[in-house]
Scaffold this motif. Structure first.
Motif, PDB file in Angstrom:
ATOM      1  N   ARG A 105     -60.420-104.909  42.925  1.00  0.00           N
ATOM      2  CA  ARG A 105     -61.746-104.561  43.445  1.00  0.00           C
ATOM      3  C   ARG A 105     -62.494-103.833  42.336  1.00  0.00           C
ATOM      4  O   ARG A 105     -62.186-102.676  42.011  1.00  0.00           O
ATOM      5  N   ASP A 127     -64.922-101.703  39.935  1.00  0.00           N
ATOM      6  CA  ASP A 127     -65.764-100.524  40.016  1.00  0.00           C
ATOM      7  C   ASP A 127     -67.175-100.977  39.664  1.00  0.00           C
ATOM      8  O   ASP A 127     -67.474-101.289  38.512  1.00  0.00           O
ATOM      9  N   SER A 184     -61.117-100.922  38.018  1.00  0.00           N
ATOM     10  CA  SER A 184     -60.997-101.384  39.407  1.00  0.00           C
ATOM     11  C   SER A 184     -60.767-100.193  40.318  1.00  0.00           C
ATOM     12  O   SER A 184     -60.009 -99.281  39.984  1.00  0.00           O
ATOM     13  N   GLU A 185     -61.420-100.240  41.481  1.00  0.00           N
ATOM     14  CA  GLU A 185     -61.204 -99.182  42.469  1.00  0.00           C
ATOM     15  C   GLU A 185     -59.857 -99.348  43.159  1.00  0.00           C
ATOM     16  O   GLU A 185     -59.204 -98.362  43.520  1.00  0.00           O
ATOM     17  N   HIS A 186     -59.457-100.589  43.380  1.00  0.00           N
ATOM     18  CA  HIS A 186     -58.172-100.893  44.018  1.00  0.00           C
ATOM     19  C   HIS A 186     -57.556-102.110  43.340  1.00  0.00           C
ATOM     20  O   HIS A 186     -58.266-103.020  42.910  1.00  0.00           O
TER      21      HIS A 186
END
Length: 373
Positions: free
Chosen positions: A231, A233, A143-145
């Motif tokens: 969020r 990737d 996950s990016e965030h």
């Protein structure tokens, strides 16, 4: 119907006790059940929010009186038909449970059980590759965030900016008719850390723990209570695949032992971030999502059929009782003693008593002593 199951007990003041020596208790029980199912008790009661039916109103209710042996045949026929319906409903419930299990296991089956065996925690590093097995990784790593929801309950409005929490989601589905809304100021405050966007995964970590949905393209929500956001990737994992696996037994078996709380279960953010998912190639992920959607539509059709048959079962119960107490469920026998004989007996007994009720067998209450000051 009271069968003497408990010794030395009394009944609550919201209950009415009916005792008759003229009709079989089972016959009267089924008649009362019909009145309840058909809504006649509710219609004849008082009150708005909570219905109230007094002893006087119940005692004045007309009861259809059939011949004695016909009444016994009616009870036997009702119990036979209801036993069949009960068996059918039990079978439908087993189907419902099996469908749920299949949905939970579907990603595991599509991935291939032999290629989707997660390593034990003690053997697991941040990434793991074992021969032909898929690579596994924690949700946080792909996950990016990752953000948790604001720890405050917003004031909801009939219209405004959408707010997603556990009240409006089920696995993979946002129920738009259950959405709640906030004003723009509250919305900006709740998206201060990160504004949810299309493709984000919203994951329930409290209450209905593990329920996951993907934010659709036409929705720009904020987070309500009890949820968190991942969020993905996009170079590592497909949003729909992440959602499919998050709702499956693959992830559920990882967090069950980590749940906290008794009344409302919850999962710590740290433990949620550490939940692991298998990572085939993006092409395989998308193929699995497409096949899961196809199979899911078949399962949904079966679930709809189960629900329809459960509804029909309720209607059949009402219909059986209505038929029974209209004299059409069992055949009438001319050799049976006519019901008019019982009615004449009741009328004669009431006339001889001049309408007086029998003396109460209750002991008189002792007056309470006045409290000493």
């Amino acid at each position: 119907m009271w069968r003497g199951e408990i010794d030395d007990c009394c009944f609550q003041n919201t209950l009415l006790r009916v005792r008759t020596r003229y009709l079989e208790p089972a016959y009267l029980l089924w008649f009362f059940k019909w009145l309840a199912i058909s809504g006649q008790f509710a219609t004849g009661s008082r009150g708005v929010g909570i219905h109230h039916l007094g002893a006087k109103a119940l005692s004045e209710w007309s009861v259809p009186v059939a011949a004695q042996f016909e009444r016994k045949r009616i009870v036997a026929a009702i119990e036979e038909q209801f036993s069949r319906l009960d068996a059918g409903v039990t079978a439908l419930e087993r189907v419902r449970q099996n469908l749920k299990k299949l949905r939970d296991l579907l990603p595991l089956l599509l991935l291939g059980r032999d290629r989707c065996a997660a390593p034990e925690d003690s053997e697991f590093s941040s990434r793991h590759v074992d021969g032909g097995s898929y690579e596994w990784a924690p949700l946080a790593e792909v996950s990016e965030h990752v953000v948790d929801c604001p720890h405050s309950t917003p004031t909801f409005l009939p219209q405004g900016m959408a707010c997603i929490d556990t009240t409006c989601i089920s696995p993979g589905v946002i129920h738009r008719d259950r959405l709640r809304y906030v004003d723009p100021v509250t919305y900006r405050d709740r998206v201060r850390r990160l504004t949810p966007q299309h493709g984000d995964l919203i994951f329930a970590r409290e209450g209905t723990v593990g329920t996951a949905v993907v934010v659709p393209r036409d929705m720009h929500p904020c987070l309500g209570q009890r949820v968190m956001l991942f969020r993905p990737d996009r170079d590592a994992v497909d949003s729909d695949f992440m959602c499919l696996v998050a709702n499956s037994e693959i992830v559920k078996r990882q967090y069950r032992s980590k749940l906290l709380g008794t009344t409302v279960p919850h999962l710590n953010v740290r433990d949620a971030k550490a939940l692991r998912i298998p990572l085939p190639s993006l092409q395989v992920q998308r193929a699995i999502v497409a096949e899961a959607d196809r199979i899911g539509s078949v399962l949904s059709a079966v679930e709809a059929a189960v629900e329809l048959n459960e509804t029909l079962s309720s209607s059949l119960r009402s219909s059986i009782l209505a038929t029974a107490f209209s004299g059409k469920l069992v055949s009438q026998d001319s050799d049976d003693e006519a019901a008019s004989v019982l009615l004449e007996e009741i009328a004669t007994e009431r006339a001889s008593s001049n309408g007086l009720k029998p003396a109460s067998s209750r002991k008189p209450r002792m007056p309470r002593e006045k409290a000493r000051i």
